[in-house]
Design a protein around this motif. Sequence first.
Motif, mmCIF file in Angstrom:
data_model
loop_
_atom_site.group_PDB
_atom_site.id
_atom_site.type_symbol
_atom_site.label_atom_id
_atom_site.label_comp_id
_atom_site.label_asym_id
_atom_site.label_seq_id
_atom_site.Cartn_x
_atom_site.Cartn_y
_atom_site.Cartn_z
ATOM 1 N N UNK A 265 3.293 -24.630 137.293
ATOM 2 C CA UNK A 265 3.077 -25.458 136.109
ATOM 3 C C UNK A 265 3.340 -26.930 136.411
ATOM 4 N N UNK A 266 4.393 -27.200 137.168
ATOM 5 C CA UNK A 266 4.694 -28.586 137.521
ATOM 6 C C UNK A 266 3.595 -29.192 138.385
ATOM 7 N N UNK A 267 2.966 -28.377 139.190
ATOM 8 C CA UNK A 267 1.904 -28.871 140.073
ATOM 9 C C UNK A 267 0.573 -29.052 139.349
ATOM 10 N N UNK A 268 0.259 -28.152 138.384
ATOM 11 C CA UNK A 268 -1.101 -28.108 137.852
ATOM 12 C C UNK A 268 -1.219 -28.274 136.340
ATOM 13 N N UNK A 269 -0.100 -28.278 135.609
ATOM 14 C CA UNK A 269 -0.190 -28.279 134.149
ATOM 15 C C UNK A 269 0.580 -29.405 133.475
ATOM 16 N N UNK A 270 1.070 -30.349 134.228
ATOM 17 C CA UNK A 270 1.838 -31.441 133.653
ATOM 18 C C UNK A 270 0.884 -32.448 133.012
ATOM 19 N N UNK A 271 1.041 -32.673 131.711
ATOM 20 C CA UNK A 271 0.154 -33.597 131.010
ATOM 21 C C UNK A 271 0.239 -35.012 131.562
ATOM 22 N N UNK A 272 1.364 -35.344 132.184
ATOM 23 C CA UNK A 272 1.509 -36.694 132.740
ATOM 24 C C UNK A 272 0.598 -36.928 133.941
#
Length: 397
Positions: free
Chosen positions: A369-376
């Motif tokens: 999620x941190x690699x591919x789903x962070x809105x930032x």
Amino acid sequence: MRILFVAFSESIHTARWVRQVADQGWDLHLFASIDQGWVHPELRNITVHHSFYGRIGRHAKAVRAKGVFLLSSMAAWVVRRTVQKSWPAYRTWQLVRLIRRLRPDIVHSMEFQHAGYLTLEAKRRLDRGFPTWVATNWGSDIYLFGRLDSHKERIRQILAQCDYYACECQRDVSLARELGLRGQVLPVLPNTGGFDLDAVSALRAPGPTSQRRVIALKGYQHWAGRALFALRALERCAELLSAYTIVIHSANSDVTLAAELFTDRTGVPTLVLPLGTPHDEILSYHGKARVSIGLSISDAISTSFLEALVMGSFPIQSDTSCASEWVEDGRTAFLVPPEDPEIVESAIRRALTDDGLVDQAASANWELAQQRLDSRSIGPRVVEMYRGILNGRLRAG
């Protein structure tokens, strides 16, 4: 930059995508692909074009509404229905007129079976005067409907006529090319954008996933959804569920009835969340869940699957989605046939009895999620995507 979106104005998926560019100072417009006079409360900094509409209450400050305003929403509904019956193509005519008046830099249709078909008809009428067209594939638009005779030809025409094609699965890129895609492929990104990972992590229950005693179930039961098969699978392993509560979101009346009968037969409590439950509340239940189940005969990435992934719940997802592009079957999720309760039961049993499996998966999925789903990181990519389209210097996805 002026962008005209053609999409469901009441959809949270539309709202989440648009909010990624809502603070850029661009001139944003939304033509409702289903003429209902509604807007989603998360839409902002955009002009929504209806035909006839009534009061939209608390949404009024978030959007600028255009169309014929009537004091009564019921009266607006009656007028819309009357016009639809007497002039079925009136929304195509309105879209053509709006494009001529606005002269947008980009027309972006989101979803094929309503927005895409409507935009295709508008382009036919405008011929060479049509702006740059971005066509986004949602959910089952190609994977399922691309195999149906009643839809296949129009889908081929969209793919032949659009300038850019967007989707959230590499699977659908291949299918689009097989169906005659001529335009450029945009970067493959979730259609709802990313997540505010700091905010959603605050909704996760403390402690390891293996200590959670909730099972979340997506309650879709319709032309694609298969929630009743999931309930049947849960009933087959009811002896493992005495300490659990089944929480069902997005359920229709059939699933609500089945859930009540499930509890009557098994004694396992079920909680059916009302339609319209706030998104953060649904997320919080994924954050309390050991397992999240979503079954359908066709889907793209499935938003509920991504929600389970970021909230630390172990996903059991139908293998008719493109979840395989995100997780490893048997290690970070189980991918199962949507209409086979026996196989779904086996997956549930393993997820309920193997603490190491679900805890390891939660850790691995959070890293993903941190690699591919962070809105930032996703938001700026979307902004640059539109700028690249406008300037004609976008690289293929």
